[in-house]
Design a protein around this motif. Structure first.
Motif, mmCIF file in Angstrom:
data_model
loop_
_atom_site.group_PDB
_atom_site.id
_atom_site.type_symbol
_atom_site.label_atom_id
_atom_site.label_comp_id
_atom_site.label_asym_id
_atom_site.label_seq_id
_atom_site.Cartn_x
_atom_site.Cartn_y
_atom_site.Cartn_z
ATOM 1 N N SER A 5 33.180 40.118 76.274
ATOM 2 C CA SER A 5 34.375 40.875 75.935
ATOM 3 C C SER A 5 35.398 39.968 75.274
ATOM 4 C CB SER A 5 34.976 41.548 77.170
ATOM 5 O OG SER A 5 35.501 40.580 78.054
ATOM 6 N N LEU A 6 36.279 40.585 74.523
ATOM 7 C CA LEU A 6 37.366 39.879 73.854
ATOM 8 C C LEU A 6 38.529 40.850 73.762
ATOM 9 C CD1 LEU A 6 38.268 37.316 72.227
ATOM 10 C CD2 LEU A 6 37.455 38.520 70.186
ATOM 11 N N THR A 7 39.734 40.359 74.060
ATOM 12 C CA THR A 7 40.918 41.209 73.972
ATOM 13 C C THR A 7 41.756 40.798 72.777
ATOM 14 O OG1 THR A 7 40.928 41.566 76.355
ATOM 15 C CG2 THR A 7 42.982 42.015 75.184
ATOM 16 N N LEU A 8 42.078 41.785 71.955
ATOM 17 C CA LEU A 8 42.964 41.593 70.812
ATOM 18 C C LEU A 8 44.334 42.134 71.213
ATOM 19 C CD1 LEU A 8 40.588 42.916 68.000
ATOM 20 C CD2 LEU A 8 40.698 40.649 69.024
ATOM 21 N N ASP A 9 45.337 41.289 71.223
ATOM 22 C CA ASP A 9 46.644 41.671 71.756
ATOM 23 C C ASP A 9 47.404 42.686 70.910
ATOM 24 O OD1 ASP A 9 46.322 40.036 73.990
ATOM 25 O OD2 ASP A 9 47.136 38.294 72.928
ATOM 26 N N THR A 10 47.245 42.631 69.597
ATOM 27 C CA THR A 10 48.075 43.488 68.745
ATOM 28 C C THR A 10 47.285 44.356 67.776
ATOM 29 O OG1 THR A 10 48.328 41.698 67.134
ATOM 30 C CG2 THR A 10 50.018 41.866 68.868
ATOM 31 N N THR A 11 45.981 44.391 67.927
ATOM 32 C CA THR A 11 45.148 45.194 67.027
ATOM 33 C C THR A 11 44.661 46.424 67.776
ATOM 34 O OG1 THR A 11 44.456 43.177 65.900
ATOM 35 C CG2 THR A 11 43.155 45.156 65.498
ATOM 36 N N PRO A 12 45.035 47.623 67.316
ATOM 37 C CA PRO A 12 44.666 48.847 68.033
ATOM 38 C C PRO A 12 43.175 49.175 67.886
ATOM 39 C CG PRO A 12 45.749 49.412 65.976
ATOM 40 C CD PRO A 12 45.829 47.905 66.107
ATOM 41 N N PRO A 13 42.643 49.966 68.823
ATOM 42 C CA PRO A 13 41.233 50.366 68.730
ATOM 43 C C PRO A 13 40.868 51.006 67.389
ATOM 44 C CG PRO A 13 42.121 50.976 70.863
ATOM 45 C CD PRO A 13 43.283 50.493 70.027
ATOM 46 N N SER A 14 41.783 51.741 66.790
ATOM 47 C CA SER A 14 41.478 52.396 65.511
ATOM 48 C C SER A 14 41.144 51.375 64.423
ATOM 49 C CB SER A 14 42.637 53.286 65.071
ATOM 50 O OG SER A 14 43.812 52.513 64.894
ATOM 51 N N THR A 68 22.202 55.291 68.165
ATOM 52 C CA THR A 68 21.556 56.151 69.164
ATOM 53 C C THR A 68 22.572 56.951 69.968
ATOM 54 O OG1 THR A 68 21.478 54.364 70.782
ATOM 55 C CG2 THR A 68 19.543 54.647 69.354
ATOM 56 N N ASP A 69 23.824 56.507 69.969
ATOM 57 C CA ASP A 69 24.886 57.250 70.647
ATOM 58 C C ASP A 69 26.213 56.803 70.072
ATOM 59 O OD1 ASP A 69 25.835 59.136 72.564
ATOM 60 O OD2 ASP A 69 26.443 57.478 73.863
ATOM 61 N N VAL A 70 27.157 57.731 69.996
ATOM 62 C CA VAL A 70 28.478 57.383 69.471
ATOM 63 C C VAL A 70 29.528 58.287 70.097
ATOM 64 C CG1 VAL A 70 28.254 58.906 67.442
ATOM 65 C CG2 VAL A 70 29.817 56.967 67.365
ATOM 66 N N VAL A 71 30.648 57.704 70.434
ATOM 67 C CA VAL A 71 31.864 58.428 70.782
ATOM 68 C C VAL A 71 32.896 57.886 69.797
ATOM 69 C CG1 VAL A 71 33.602 58.944 72.527
ATOM 70 C CG2 VAL A 71 31.208 58.595 73.212
ATOM 71 N N PRO A 72 33.163 58.635 68.709
ATOM 72 C CA PRO A 72 34.011 58.102 67.646
ATOM 73 C C PRO A 72 35.318 57.504 68.181
ATOM 74 C CG PRO A 72 33.041 60.155 66.951
ATOM 75 C CD PRO A 72 32.705 59.996 68.418
ATOM 76 N N GLY A 73 35.583 56.282 67.720
ATOM 77 C CA GLY A 73 36.790 55.578 68.115
ATOM 78 C C GLY A 73 36.682 54.834 69.424
ATOM 79 N N LEU A 74 35.600 55.076 70.202
ATOM 80 C CA LEU A 74 35.491 54.466 71.530
ATOM 81 C C LEU A 74 34.221 53.656 71.769
ATOM 82 C CD1 LEU A 74 36.847 57.350 73.784
ATOM 83 C CD2 LEU A 74 38.039 55.267 73.073
ATOM 84 N N SER A 75 33.072 54.161 71.326
ATOM 85 C CA SER A 75 31.834 53.417 71.603
ATOM 86 C C SER A 75 30.759 53.711 70.559
ATOM 87 C CB SER A 75 31.301 53.723 72.999
ATOM 88 O OG SER A 75 30.824 55.047 73.071
ATOM 89 N N LEU A 76 29.896 52.724 70.399
ATOM 90 C CA LEU A 76 28.801 52.808 69.448
ATOM 91 C C LEU A 76 27.592 52.136 70.088
ATOM 92 C CD1 LEU A 76 28.017 53.542 66.482
ATOM 93 C CD2 LEU A 76 28.765 51.236 65.857
ATOM 94 N N THR A 77 26.473 52.869 70.189
ATOM 95 C CA THR A 77 25.248 52.312 70.744
ATOM 96 C C THR A 77 24.204 52.282 69.641
ATOM 97 O OG1 THR A 77 25.777 53.123 72.950
ATOM 98 C CG2 THR A 77 23.486 52.529 72.542
ATOM 99 N N GLY A 100 46.965 46.601 72.122
ATOM 100 C CA GLY A 100 45.767 46.015 71.544
ATOM 101 C C GLY A 100 44.494 46.709 71.980
ATOM 102 N N THR A 101 43.408 45.939 71.968
ATOM 103 C CA THR A 101 42.074 46.471 72.251
ATOM 104 C C THR A 101 41.250 45.442 73.009
ATOM 105 O OG1 THR A 101 42.109 47.601 70.114
ATOM 106 C CG2 THR A 101 39.976 47.433 71.203
ATOM 107 N N ARG A 102 40.563 45.908 74.014
ATOM 108 C CA ARG A 102 39.535 45.094 74.651
ATOM 109 C C ARG A 102 38.208 45.581 74.087
ATOM 110 N NH1 ARG A 102 36.922 45.129 80.435
ATOM 111 N NH2 ARG A 102 36.045 43.034 80.452
ATOM 112 N N ILE A 103 37.459 44.653 73.494
ATOM 113 C CA ILE A 103 36.155 44.971 72.917
ATOM 114 C C ILE A 103 35.092 44.429 73.858
ATOM 115 C CG2 ILE A 103 34.645 44.811 70.903
ATOM 116 C CD1 ILE A 103 37.113 43.734 69.359
ATOM 117 N N LEU A 104 34.160 45.286 74.248
ATOM 118 C CA LEU A 104 33.028 44.863 75.079
ATOM 119 C C LEU A 104 31.752 45.079 74.287
ATOM 120 C CD1 LEU A 104 35.050 46.606 77.261
ATOM 121 C CD2 LEU A 104 33.492 45.357 78.728
#
Length: 146
Positions: A5-14, A68-77, A100-104
């Motif tokens: 995981s990595l957290t971006l302090d000022t970059t939004p998930p979008s 194989t799976d997607v929740v737009p804006g939230l997850s991509l498999t 910001g955003t936490r990316i896992l």
């Protein structure tokens, strides 16, 4: 699955999602991907494929990665082929945190010779690889968000 995981302090998930949703950017952040050959028009919908090459010129192997799976804006498999090692299952999740955003990212071998390697030994190179992939993804998302 190996998890990073990595957290971006000022970059939004979008902003991060915009990078993931642009298949042509895949080789900028995926370690080992060297070029894009084609991106399906419906990327990143389920069933869409990225047609990419891995390796270093002139030793390139053409492969594909499929959603194989997607929740737009939230997850991509994804199922990512990486010949000759096999197919990997990769899930990327975006979690809003403050401004910001936490990316896992989770990844493991799904099939092929890599699956024969004991999991603790598979996880070490996946952890290193995905640490760098997250750094690259962050760089691209942060610059595009400016």
């Amino acid at each position: 699955m190996a998890t990073n995981s990595l957290t971006l302090d000022t970059t939004p998930p979008s902003a991060v999602w915009d990078v993931l949703a642009d298949g042509w950017l895949y080789p900028l952040w995926v370690v080992g991907a060297s070029r894009m050959r084609e991106v399906d028009d419906h990327w990143p919908e389920v069933g869409a494929r990225l047609h990419h090459s891995v390796g270093t010129w002139p030793l390139l192997v053409d492969d594909v990665t499929e959603v194989t799976d997607v929740v737009p804006g939230l997850s991509l498999t994804l199922h990512a082929k990486a010949r000759p090692t096999g197919v990997a299952a990769v899930t990327i999740r975006l979690e809003p945190v403050a401004s910001g955003t936490r990316i896992l990212i989770e990844e493991d071998a799904l099939s092929g010779p890599a699956r024969l390697v004991p999991k603790p030994l598979r996880d070490v190179p996946l952890h290193w690889r995905n640490t760098e992939a997250l750094r690259r993804l962050a760089y691209v998302a942060e610059r595009r968000a400016r």
